[in-house]
Design a protein around this motif. Structure first.
Motif, PDB file in Angstrom:
ATOM      1  N   ALA A  36       0.845  -1.194   0.000  1.00 38.47           N
ATOM      2  CA  ALA A  36       0.000   0.000   0.000  1.00 38.47           C
ATOM      3  C   ALA A  36       0.878   1.241   0.000  1.00 38.47           C
ATOM      4  CB  ALA A  36      -0.907   0.010   1.222  1.00 38.47           C
ATOM      5  N   GLU A  37       0.455   2.231  -0.735  1.00 37.06           N
ATOM      6  CA  GLU A  37       1.206   3.481  -0.753  1.00 37.06           C
ATOM      7  C   GLU A  37       0.925   4.273   0.511  1.00 37.06           C
ATOM      8  OE1 GLU A  37       1.555   7.603  -3.369  1.00 37.06           O
ATOM      9  OE2 GLU A  37       0.282   5.950  -4.029  1.00 37.06           O
ATOM     10  N   ASN A  38       1.982   4.730   1.170  1.00 38.38           N
ATOM     11  CA  ASN A  38       1.822   5.526   2.378  1.00 38.38           C
ATOM     12  C   ASN A  38       1.426   6.949   1.996  1.00 38.38           C
ATOM     13  OD1 ASN A  38       2.101   7.032   4.718  1.00 38.38           O
ATOM     14  ND2 ASN A  38       3.801   5.793   5.468  1.00 38.38           N
ATOM     15  N   ASN A  39       0.221   7.353   2.393  1.00 36.45           N
ATOM     16  CA  ASN A  39      -0.280   8.677   2.038  1.00 36.45           C
ATOM     17  C   ASN A  39      -0.083   9.698   3.153  1.00 36.45           C
ATOM     18  OD1 ASN A  39      -1.300   8.239  -0.641  1.00 36.45           O
ATOM     19  ND2 ASN A  39      -2.861   6.932   0.276  1.00 36.45           N
ATOM     20  N   GLY A  40       0.875   9.458   4.020  1.00 41.47           N
ATOM     21  CA  GLY A  40       1.244  10.478   4.978  1.00 41.47           C
ATOM     22  C   GLY A  40       0.439  10.501   6.250  1.00 41.47           C
ATOM     23  N   ILE A  41       0.032   9.345   6.784  1.00 36.49           N
ATOM     24  CA  ILE A  41      -0.646   9.318   8.076  1.00 36.49           C
ATOM     25  C   ILE A  41       0.383   9.607   9.160  1.00 36.49           C
ATOM     26  CG2 ILE A  41      -1.880   7.894   9.746  1.00 36.49           C
ATOM     27  CD1 ILE A  41      -3.164   6.400   7.474  1.00 36.49           C
ATOM     28  N   VAL A  42       0.111  10.601   9.970  1.00 33.35           N
ATOM     29  CA  VAL A  42       1.012  10.995  11.052  1.00 33.35           C
ATOM     30  C   VAL A  42       0.255  10.899  12.362  1.00 33.35           C
ATOM     31  CG1 VAL A  42       2.409  12.859  12.021  1.00 33.35           C
ATOM     32  CG2 VAL A  42       2.309  12.540   9.538  1.00 33.35           C
ATOM     33  N   ILE A  43       0.780  10.123  13.298  1.00 34.02           N
ATOM     34  CA  ILE A  43       0.183   9.961  14.617  1.00 34.02           C
ATOM     35  C   ILE A  43       1.207  10.369  15.663  1.00 34.02           C
ATOM     36  CG2 ILE A  43      -0.869   8.363  16.264  1.00 34.02           C
ATOM     37  CD1 ILE A  43      -2.559   8.851  13.758  1.00 34.02           C
ATOM     38  N   GLY A  44       0.877  11.355  16.460  1.00 33.08           N
ATOM     39  CA  GLY A  44       1.792  11.809  17.498  1.00 33.08           C
ATOM     40  C   GLY A  44       3.099  12.343  16.958  1.00 33.08           C
ATOM     41  N   GLY A  45       3.063  12.934  15.755  1.00 31.86           N
ATOM     42  CA  GLY A  45       4.272  13.471  15.163  1.00 31.86           C
ATOM     43  C   GLY A  45       5.128  12.433  14.465  1.00 31.86           C
ATOM     44  N   GLU A 250      -6.180  11.395  17.533  1.00 35.25           N
ATOM     45  CA  GLU A 250      -5.735  11.536  16.145  1.00 35.25           C
ATOM     46  C   GLU A 250      -6.129  10.311  15.325  1.00 35.25           C
ATOM     47  OE1 GLU A 250      -1.640  12.548  15.742  1.00 35.25           O
ATOM     48  OE2 GLU A 250      -1.759  14.274  17.085  1.00 35.25           O
ATOM     49  N   LEU A 251      -5.977   9.119  15.906  1.00 36.87           N
ATOM     50  CA  LEU A 251      -6.371   7.901  15.204  1.00 36.87           C
ATOM     51  C   LEU A 251      -7.860   7.911  14.876  1.00 36.87           C
ATOM     52  CD1 LEU A 251      -4.257   5.282  17.180  1.00 36.87           C
ATOM     53  CD2 LEU A 251      -4.233   5.567  14.689  1.00 36.87           C
ATOM     54  N   LYS A 252      -8.659   8.400  15.808  1.00 35.25           N
ATOM     55  CA  LYS A 252     -10.100   8.455  15.563  1.00 35.25           C
ATOM     56  C   LYS A 252     -10.405   9.326  14.349  1.00 35.25           C
ATOM     57  CE  LYS A 252     -14.502   9.600  17.817  1.00 35.25           C
ATOM     58  NZ  LYS A 252     -15.145  10.052  19.080  1.00 35.25           N
ATOM     59  N   GLN A 253      -9.731  10.465  14.234  1.00 35.35           N
ATOM     60  CA  GLN A 253      -9.949  11.334  13.082  1.00 35.35           C
ATOM     61  C   GLN A 253      -9.461  10.690  11.793  1.00 35.35           C
ATOM     62  OE1 GLN A 253      -9.117  15.585  13.559  1.00 35.35           O
ATOM     63  NE2 GLN A 253      -8.705  15.213  15.729  1.00 35.35           N
ATOM     64  N   VAL A 254      -8.293  10.044  11.862  1.00 38.01           N
ATOM     65  CA  VAL A 254      -7.746   9.384  10.674  1.00 38.01           C
ATOM     66  C   VAL A 254      -8.674   8.267  10.208  1.00 38.01           C
ATOM     67  CG1 VAL A 254      -5.882   7.900   9.860  1.00 38.01           C
ATOM     68  CG2 VAL A 254      -5.347   9.981  11.133  1.00 38.01           C
ATOM     69  N   ILE A 255      -9.107   7.418  11.139  1.00 38.04           N
ATOM     70  CA  ILE A 255      -9.981   6.298  10.785  1.00 38.04           C
ATOM     71  C   ILE A 255     -11.307   6.815  10.233  1.00 38.04           C
ATOM     72  CG2 ILE A 255     -11.264   4.327  11.720  1.00 38.04           C
ATOM     73  CD1 ILE A 255      -8.922   4.028  13.754  1.00 38.04           C
ATOM     74  N   GLY A 256     -11.821   7.881  10.841  1.00 33.79           N
ATOM     75  CA  GLY A 256     -13.053   8.468  10.329  1.00 33.79           C
ATOM     76  C   GLY A 256     -12.908   8.930   8.893  1.00 33.79           C
ATOM     77  N   GLY A 257     -11.757   9.506   8.565  1.00 37.52           N
ATOM     78  CA  GLY A 257     -11.513   9.925   7.189  1.00 37.52           C
ATOM     79  C   GLY A 257     -11.438   8.757   6.229  1.00 37.52           C
ATOM     80  N   ILE A 258     -10.836   7.656   6.684  1.00 41.28           N
ATOM     81  CA  ILE A 258     -10.716   6.472   5.827  1.00 41.28           C
ATOM     82  C   ILE A 258     -12.088   5.861   5.546  1.00 41.28           C
ATOM     83  CG2 ILE A 258      -9.812   4.131   5.689  1.00 41.28           C
ATOM     84  CD1 ILE A 258      -7.380   5.122   7.300  1.00 41.28           C
ATOM     85  N   VAL A 259     -12.896   5.683   6.586  1.00 43.13           N
ATOM     86  CA  VAL A 259     -14.202   5.029   6.387  1.00 43.13           C
ATOM     87  C   VAL A 259     -15.153   5.927   5.594  1.00 43.13           C
ATOM     88  CG1 VAL A 259     -13.948   3.680   8.504  1.00 43.13           C
ATOM     89  CG2 VAL A 259     -15.167   5.861   8.590  1.00 43.13           C
ATOM     90  N   ASP A 260     -14.868   7.236   5.574  1.00 40.60           N
ATOM     91  CA  ASP A 260     -15.683   8.143   4.768  1.00 40.60           C
ATOM     92  C   ASP A 260     -15.188   8.233   3.329  1.00 40.60           C
ATOM     93  OD1 ASP A 260     -17.307   8.695   6.900  1.00 40.60           O
ATOM     94  OD2 ASP A 260     -16.237  10.515   7.493  1.00 40.60           O
ATOM     95  N   GLY A 261     -14.149   7.453   3.028  1.00 43.48           N
ATOM     96  CA  GLY A 261     -13.650   7.429   1.661  1.00 43.48           C
ATOM     97  C   GLY A 261     -12.531   8.399   1.394  1.00 43.48           C
ATOM     98  N   GLY A 262     -11.980   9.006   2.464  1.00 43.85           N
ATOM     99  CA  GLY A 262     -10.896   9.961   2.296  1.00 43.85           C
ATOM    100  C   GLY A 262      -9.545   9.280   2.330  1.00 43.85           C
ATOM    101  N   GLU A 263      -8.490  10.108   2.311  1.00 43.21           N
ATOM    102  CA  GLU A 263      -7.137   9.572   2.294  1.00 43.21           C
ATOM    103  C   GLU A 263      -6.672   9.126   3.671  1.00 43.21           C
ATOM    104  OE1 GLU A 263      -5.144   8.948  -0.237  1.00 43.21           O
ATOM    105  OE2 GLU A 263      -6.767   9.509  -1.582  1.00 43.21           O
ATOM    106  N   GLY A 264      -7.318   9.662   4.730  1.00 35.99           N
ATOM    107  CA  GLY A 264      -6.903   9.284   6.071  1.00 35.99           C
ATOM    108  C   GLY A 264      -5.584   9.876   6.486  1.00 35.99           C
ATOM    109  N   THR A 265      -5.235  11.030   5.912  1.00 36.64           N
ATOM    110  CA  THR A 265      -3.974  11.654   6.283  1.00 36.64           C
ATOM    111  C   THR A 265      -4.095  12.300   7.648  1.00 36.64           C
ATOM    112  OG1 THR A 265      -4.665  13.585   5.037  1.00 36.64           O
ATOM    113  CG2 THR A 265      -3.192  12.042   3.932  1.00 36.64           C
ATOM    114  N   SER A 266      -2.991  12.821   8.146  1.00 36.66           N
ATOM    115  CA  SER A 266      -2.962  13.417   9.477  1.00 36.66           C
ATOM    116  C   SER A 266      -4.060  14.459   9.616  1.00 36.66           C
ATOM    117  CB  SER A 266      -1.597  14.073   9.711  1.00 36.66           C
ATOM    118  OG  SER A 266      -1.544  14.653  10.983  1.00 36.66           O
TER     119      SER A 266
END
Length: 693
Positions: A36-45, A250-266
């Protein structure tokens, strides 16, 4: 200074003995993509690596739809579970191995059985399986089957889905063997199901580690850890509970973006400066590590950090090579610590890497808090008060006048910060010397405020200091404390708020008339020593979950520091005695000394043993202690009599009375010097040894 990320289940033998290890899992669905291509998910810096990124996206896309509850509840559960998987290091596995993870610590060391789908770990040993490294034995087979059936219609259907996706389709020998089993093998494979695992581990991660207002376990974070060498993902994603809670958000926001069809970035833009790197002081032989003004062993010592202490590294430089003979490590790197405003050799710091982990230092880095790290009007939340209120003061420090109060959960705006007396929040297991100025109100200790950081988050207050204060070097009398509040409930709440000490009920209640004399003594003693490092040091050594219990001990035993990590005080025996208030205050400091010496392999306690070898017992009680090579009862009297320097104490029934104070004799000057330097930070409670009160 690296260590394998996953192969460290030897620590889990400790957890298995306690029958608790919090873990996670995921939901049924197709395996995560191999690349999978890493699209820049950042957790805790920290930017997730390719495996972490791919596995988190897979969990989000496949587990979320099968979890129970509304959207917010599902995201909360999956965020807590994902935090656990990240910090455990299991999300670092290659996606192809992620589903078949099978690790057992029967011999105390990790043994991977990922290629043996029928392997079952013996009960009593630590066994982690599946994408969430969940422990099958944490729950009964009946409970696991019932939940699996609620999701899939039957437990067999859940097994079929899990086995098929793991490469063991219907008709295969592994598939048939697992379905025919009704014991531990079946239990292990049900827990390999991602949805089943997440369901069970999310609650465990919350209750054992993340729940505000409760003590956390020694396997949760770097702070308070029971492990000698924390692994890199624990350092990155779980340095403290405060930082972990921010990471879960931060994970909650990222996961929410993924399940909504977004990139799930920071969820927030990257900081204008790189974040500090969290690390840990290690292998110092129990002594303090010196912090120096410059990156050289010849530079001025500006402070110390303790073995096992979590530290923040802002940047690094190359300097003289230093060898850590204990760890067998040599390094020419020097780490700049912004909170201590100085350098330490990287040879004594565990970073998870033998090389650089932070950027090169610049002139701006070495000036303390940076513009990129501080924001005027920083929003934060009051937390972990244990049901009490937080005092707002007119100046930083417990001696400041109370000008208001804040409730737990209150949203505040911090306009500036400055250093002041250290405060410990025993509920959250954190301490801080930062004091936050709340817009339009006053100062509160940062130990009781959730900012998502252990360091400075707002500009330094005008006229204030960003340098950590040193303990008072002079004294001669008790600290200037507050008067007893007048009722037991207020006294209990204020002892916790002012000094971080929790008083809890056992066989007796602290609010009962029977406990009043003892409670007043605890108030007097803690107020008398509150301006010294005594209480903050003993709370750090006691660990999270420490409290003082109103309980029942054996005859003649007023206080007992037990192996459960709690100080048990027999208030009924004390009530029935003829002890004076002064004697009871002395007794309080004496008993708390046992907590201070909880960690004895320290420079401080070793120094005491050296004095003891020269001077011998200080009191009749110390004589009785002569058979103990650690001389711990004598240690408590050495501390207690230093505090009660000019107070007549009558404590020993067999001697009827022990008039005077040992420090009236010049022969005990060695003990006096020791306590003054190592225990009370230079503060004295009376004249020197041999002098008249």
């Amino acid at each position: 200074m690296s260590t394998p990320v996953i192969d460290r289940l030897r620590r889990v033998a400790v957890l298995a003995a306690a029958a608790v290890m919090t873990v996670t899992a995921a939901a049924a669905g197709s395996p995560p993509p191999a690349h999978a291509e890493n699209n820049g998910i950042v957790i805790g810096g920290v930017e997730l690596n390719d495996n972490q990124d791919a596995n988190l996206r897979w969990l989000s896309e496949t587990v979320y739809p099968q979890l129970e509850g509304d959207r917010d509840q599902r995201l909360d559960a999956l965020a807590s579970a994902s935090w656990w998987i990240l910090k455990e290091g299991v999300m670092d596995l290659e996606p192809a191995d992620y589903r078949n993870y099978n690790n057992c610590a029967e011999t105390g060391d990790d043994v991977h059985h990922t290629d043996d789908p029928l392997y079952v770990c013996a009960r009593g040993a630590a066994w982690q399986v599946g994408p969430g490294a969940v422990q099958p034995y944490n729950h009964s087979l009946a409970t696991i089957e019932a939940y699996a059936a609620s999701v899939y219609g039957s437990a067999d259907a859940a097994l079929t889905a899990t086995l098929t996706e793991a490469g063991h389709p219907a008709g295969s020998s592994v598939h048939q063997t697992v379905l025919a089993d009704h014991g531990d093998l079946r239990q292990g494979w049900l827990m390999r199901n991602p949805t089943v695992g997440v369901h069970f581990v999310a609650d465990e991660a919350d209750s054992e580690c993340l729940a505000v207002g409760s003590a956390f376990k020694g396997w949760c974070f770097v702070e308070g850890t029971q492990f000698d060498n924390p692994w890199p993902t624990l350092i990155n994603f779980a340095p403290t509970r405060a930082k972990s809670l921010a990471n879960v958000a931060e994970l909650k926001q990222v996961i929410g973006g993924i399940v909504d069809g977004g990139e799930g970035t920071s969820p927030t833009p990257p900081p204008t400066t790189e974040p500090d790197v969290t690390a840990k002081v290690w292998d110092t032989g129990g002594v303090s590590l010196r912090v120096r003004a410059e990156a050289t062993t010849d530079s001025e010592v500006v402070g110390t950090v303790e073995a096992g202490q979590s530290i923040a590294i802002r940047c690094q430089v190359t300097g003289p090579t230093v060898t850590n003979g204990i760890a067998g490590v040599t390094s020419s790197l020097w780490d700049y610590l912004p909170e201590q405003q100085g350098f330490v050799s990287d040879a004594w710091v565990y970073t998870g890497s033998a090389g650089k982990v932070a950027r090169d230092c610049t002139a701006a880095d070495l000036g303390g808090a940076q513009p990129g790290d501080t924001q005027p009007g920083f929003e934060a939340t009051v937390w972990d008060l244990g049901g009490t209120t937080l005092n707002v003061r007119d100046e930083p420090g417990l001696s400041g006048q109370v000008v208001g109060q804040l409730a737990e959960g209150a949203k505040i705006v911090i306009t500036c910060q400055q250093q002041g007396p250290k405060v410990i929040n025993d509920i959250a297991g954190v301490s801080s010397t930062w004091w936050d100025y709340v817009e339009g109100q006053g100062f509160v200790s940062d130990a009781w405020v959730h900012t998502g950081s252990d360091g400075q988050v707002a500009p330094t207050c005008e006229g204030g200091s960003a340098e950590e204060p040193t303990p008072p070097a002079t004294g001669g009398e008790a600290c200037e404390g507050a008067p007893y509040p007048g009722n037991a409930a207020d006294a209990i709440a204020q002892i916790r708020a002012r000094h971080g000490i929790s008083l809890t009920d056992g066989a007796h209640s602290w609010t009962s008339p029977q406990a009043e004399r003892t409670l007043r003594a605890f108030w007097t003693a803690t107020e008398d020593v509150g301006c010294t490092p005594y209480l903050s040091t003993l709370l750090e050594r006691a660990g999270s979950g420490f409290s003082i219990i109103a309980d029942t001990n054996g005859p003649g035993t007023w206080g007992h520091w037990r192996s459960d990590g709690l100080l048990h005080i027999d208030v009924a025996q004390i009530e029935g005695s003829a002890a004076t208030p002064e004697t009871l205050a002395w007794f309080t400091v004496h008993e708390l000394a046992h907590v201070w010496s909880n960690v004895r392999a320290t420079e401080g306690y070793n120094a005491y043993l050296g004095v003891y070898a020269e001077l011998g017992p200080i009191s009749p009680y110390g004589v009785r202690d002569s058979a103990d090579p650690q001389a711990n009862e004598n240690f408590a009297d050495v501390i207690g009599y230093y505090y009660a320097r000019c107070t007549p104490i009558s404590m020993y029934s067999s001697e009827a009375s022990y008039p005077g104070n040992p420090y009236d004799l010049e022969k005990f000057a060695g003990y006096h010097s020791y306590v003054k330097e190592y225990v009370f930070g230079g503060h004295e409670f009376g004249p020197g040894p041999g002098e008249t009160c």
